[in-house]
Design an enzyme around this catalytic site. Structure first.
Site, PDB file in Angstrom:
ATOM      1  N   ALA A  53       0.817  -1.216   0.000  1.00 34.67           N
ATOM      2  CA  ALA A  53       0.000   0.000   0.000  1.00 34.67           C
ATOM      3  C   ALA A  53       0.849   1.263   0.000  1.00 34.67           C
ATOM      4  CB  ALA A  53      -0.923  -0.001   1.211  1.00 34.67           C
ATOM      5  N   ARG A  65     -22.442  -4.737  17.939  1.00 38.73           N
ATOM      6  CA  ARG A  65     -23.609  -4.960  18.778  1.00 38.73           C
ATOM      7  C   ARG A  65     -23.208  -5.541  20.133  1.00 38.73           C
ATOM      8  NH1 ARG A  65     -25.490  -6.490  13.591  1.00 38.73           N
ATOM      9  NH2 ARG A  65     -27.300  -5.280  12.903  1.00 38.73           N
ATOM     10  N   LYS A 125     -23.421  -7.195  -0.490  1.00 39.16           N
ATOM     11  CA  LYS A 125     -23.959  -7.228  -1.855  1.00 39.16           C
ATOM     12  C   LYS A 125     -25.415  -6.804  -1.916  1.00 39.16           C
ATOM     13  CE  LYS A 125     -23.140 -11.088  -0.684  1.00 39.16           C
ATOM     14  NZ  LYS A 125     -22.909 -11.783   0.623  1.00 39.16           N
ATOM     15  N   GLY A 207     -22.485 -25.657   8.955  1.00 41.04           N
ATOM     16  CA  GLY A 207     -22.284 -24.213   8.948  1.00 41.04           C
ATOM     17  C   GLY A 207     -22.214 -23.585   7.580  1.00 41.04           C
ATOM     18  N   GLU A 210     -27.327 -20.947   6.591  1.00 41.19           N
ATOM     19  CA  GLU A 210     -27.909 -20.295   7.755  1.00 41.19           C
ATOM     20  C   GLU A 210     -29.130 -21.076   8.245  1.00 41.19           C
ATOM     21  OE1 GLU A 210     -26.595 -17.655   9.106  1.00 41.19           O
ATOM     22  OE2 GLU A 210     -25.186 -17.038   7.539  1.00 41.19           O
ATOM     23  N   ASP A 221     -29.396 -14.206  -3.144  1.00 38.06           N
ATOM     24  CA  ASP A 221     -28.002 -13.819  -2.918  1.00 38.06           C
ATOM     25  C   ASP A 221     -27.228 -13.812  -4.236  1.00 38.06           C
ATOM     26  OD1 ASP A 221     -25.532 -13.626  -0.975  1.00 38.06           O
ATOM     27  OD2 ASP A 221     -25.066 -15.247  -2.368  1.00 38.06           O
ATOM     28  N   LYS A 225     -25.379 -10.521  -6.438  1.00 34.97           N
ATOM     29  CA  LYS A 225     -24.022 -10.523  -6.981  1.00 34.97           C
ATOM     30  C   LYS A 225     -24.031 -10.365  -8.498  1.00 34.97           C
ATOM     31  CE  LYS A 225     -22.596 -13.569  -3.206  1.00 34.97           C
ATOM     32  NZ  LYS A 225     -22.241 -14.961  -2.818  1.00 34.97           N
ATOM     33  N   GLY A 322     -16.085 -17.854   3.874  1.00 36.71           N
ATOM     34  CA  GLY A 322     -14.970 -17.918   4.810  1.00 36.71           C
ATOM     35  C   GLY A 322     -14.597 -16.571   5.364  1.00 36.71           C
TER      36      GLY A 322
END
Length: 455
Positions: A53, A65, A125, A207, A210, A221, A225, A322
């Site tokens: 960078a 939260r 997204k 996992g 959901e 979803d 995208k 991930g």
């Protein structure tokens, strides 16, 4: 919940440094799966990241939260607040990373950050598919960047490929497996011969899905995208509301098996294709030749193919989910912001690949106008009636390429499997309605599109 007092922190000495030499100061909204991964990778690879960078990148404040959980992650290395607007408007933040999700509140936070002259990096997204037009317009007016590589294909740098690597090309189509949950389910259905419900239960237990998997299994979803991919590929506005979206919840195990018998595999594809009269923008389960590279993409992996006039076919493959995989893309966007912070907006890559004046409002073609090959499964009263199915379809103008009897399955009567040549969806729908009423047909006819992905 978001109005608890914010911890104070001092950055006076850093803020007096020139922007090009002091670290890029990041405020993060959300520190769940993606946020925590971003925090970890930034800390672990800080030397490599700063070397690329040209300056350091550090998180100075985080909104969460659950402040107790967040405190365990940041370990005193950043201030904490329960109010995302504190992050979005804080004078010592250069760029806001929004990884909290949702649309309504996230829109407010992102617009507030832009109004205060801050760059934005997001993995959201849904936010961009629904509110991207407003957000990008506000960013152009304020002269800041909104970066979103992580919103489309996790670790796959497909947005950078479309906006930069393929910038010389006229893109003809983009197609891909862009939802890891559904790809995992379809892989299980094929490999283990199980039904959709059983495969979904496995995905949830591991996992990959959901507790409420609706956005994934219904194709929403993937449509979010695909909306971003199409805009970058064709220079068109974001058209999520016009996308044709079909998920996999109704897909039956016998159709996965039928596809295999014909030499195909079923994948949930997002497809954006430029036609002479508009653009196809669709998400649907489709048959892909078993020998095709896209058919080899299994488990939760993602893959995207791009057909361009000069570069030809290119393919991009990587993880579809991930924590650190997504963080990789978030941090890549932060590096871009660090390199270009302080430059004139005209020198930066446009948000959707094309400058605003060059965007074209291409029409999205209706479902009936989409032309492709088709797979049909026709339940029959008797196996001897297979040829009658082909004759009726041909008589209705649907070109039949292959016609055979499905392999016997327990609990199912004889089934005709049909592969057609390319035909308009409207013509196929009409022929299927006629065929459905034929006395030889013993149940509901199932139809799926067939995609060659090679031309």
């Amino acid at each position: 919940m978001y109005r608890d007092p914010v911890q104070s922190f001092e950055c006076e000495s850093r803020s007096r440094l020139p922007a090009a030499t002091r670290p890029l100061r990041v405020g993060m909204i959300g520190i769940g799966t993606v946020g925590s991964g971003t925090f970890r990778v930034l800390a672990r690879n800080q030397a490599e990241i700063a070397g690329r960078a040209g300056r350091g990148i550090e998180v100075v404040i985080v909104a969460a939260r659950n402040l107790v959980r967040a405190a365990a992650i940041v370990d005193g290395k950043a201030a904490l607040t329960a109010d995302p607007l504190e992050v979005a408007t804080h004078p010592d933040v250069d760029v806001v990373v929004e990884v909290a999700g949702g649309t309504r509140q996230a829109r407010d936070w992102v617009l507030a950050a832009i109004a205060h002259g801050k760059h934005v990096v997001t993995a959201n997204k849904a936010l961009l598919a629904v509110h991207g037009g407003e957000i990008f317009a506000a960013a152009r007016q304020r002269g800041v960047s909104v970066a979103y590589e992580a919103a489309v294909a996790v670790s796959i740098p497909i947005i950078k490929a479309l906006r930069e690597g393929l910038t010389a090309n006229r893109i003809e189509w983009v197609a891909g497996i862009i939802n890891g949950t559904t790809n995992f389910i379809l892989s299980k259905m094929r490999d283990e011969g199980i039904d959709f419900g059983s495969a979904l239960a496995q995905a949830q237990a591991l996992g990959y899905a959901e507790a409420d998997p609706s956005f994934d299994i219904e194709g929403v979803d993937a449509a979010h995208k695909l909306t971003l991919l199409a805009a970058n590929a064709f220079g068109m506005p974001l058209r999520f509301a016009d996308a044709q979206v079909e998920g996999i919840a109704a897909l039956q195990a016998q159709d996965v098996a039928g596809a295999e018998q014909l030499g195909y595999r079923v994948k949930l594809l997002g497809i954006a294709r430029r036609r002479a009269d508009g653009v196809e923008l669709r998400v649907q389960p489709a048959l892909v030749p078993a020998a095709h590279l896209m058919a080899q993409v299994d488990g939760s992996m993602n893959a995207i193919m791009v057909k361009a006039d000069a570069a030809g076919l290119t393919m991009y493959y990587g993880a579809g989910a991930g924590s650190e995989q997504t963080a990789s893309a978030v941090i890549a966007d932060l590096v871009d912001v660090a390199r270009l912070d302080g430059t004139h907006a005209a020198q930066r890559v446009p948000h959707l690949g094309f400058h605003a004046h060059a965007m074209t409002a291409l029409p999205v073609l209706p479902r009936a106008a989409v032309c492709s090959a088709h797979y049909l499964r026709v339940p029959l009263q008797a196996a001897s009636q297979v040829e009658a199915v082909g004759a009726l379809l041909a008589a209705r103008g649907v070109p039949v390429r292959r016609l055979l009897l499905a392999s016997a399955r327990a609990g199912h009567g004889p089934q005709a499997l049909v592969l057609t040549d390319a035909a308009a969806q409207g013509a196929v729908d009409l022929a299927v309605r006629v065929l459905q009423g034929h006395p030889s047909v013993a149940g509901a006819i199932v139809g799926l599109r067939v995609e060659a992905l090679g031309h």
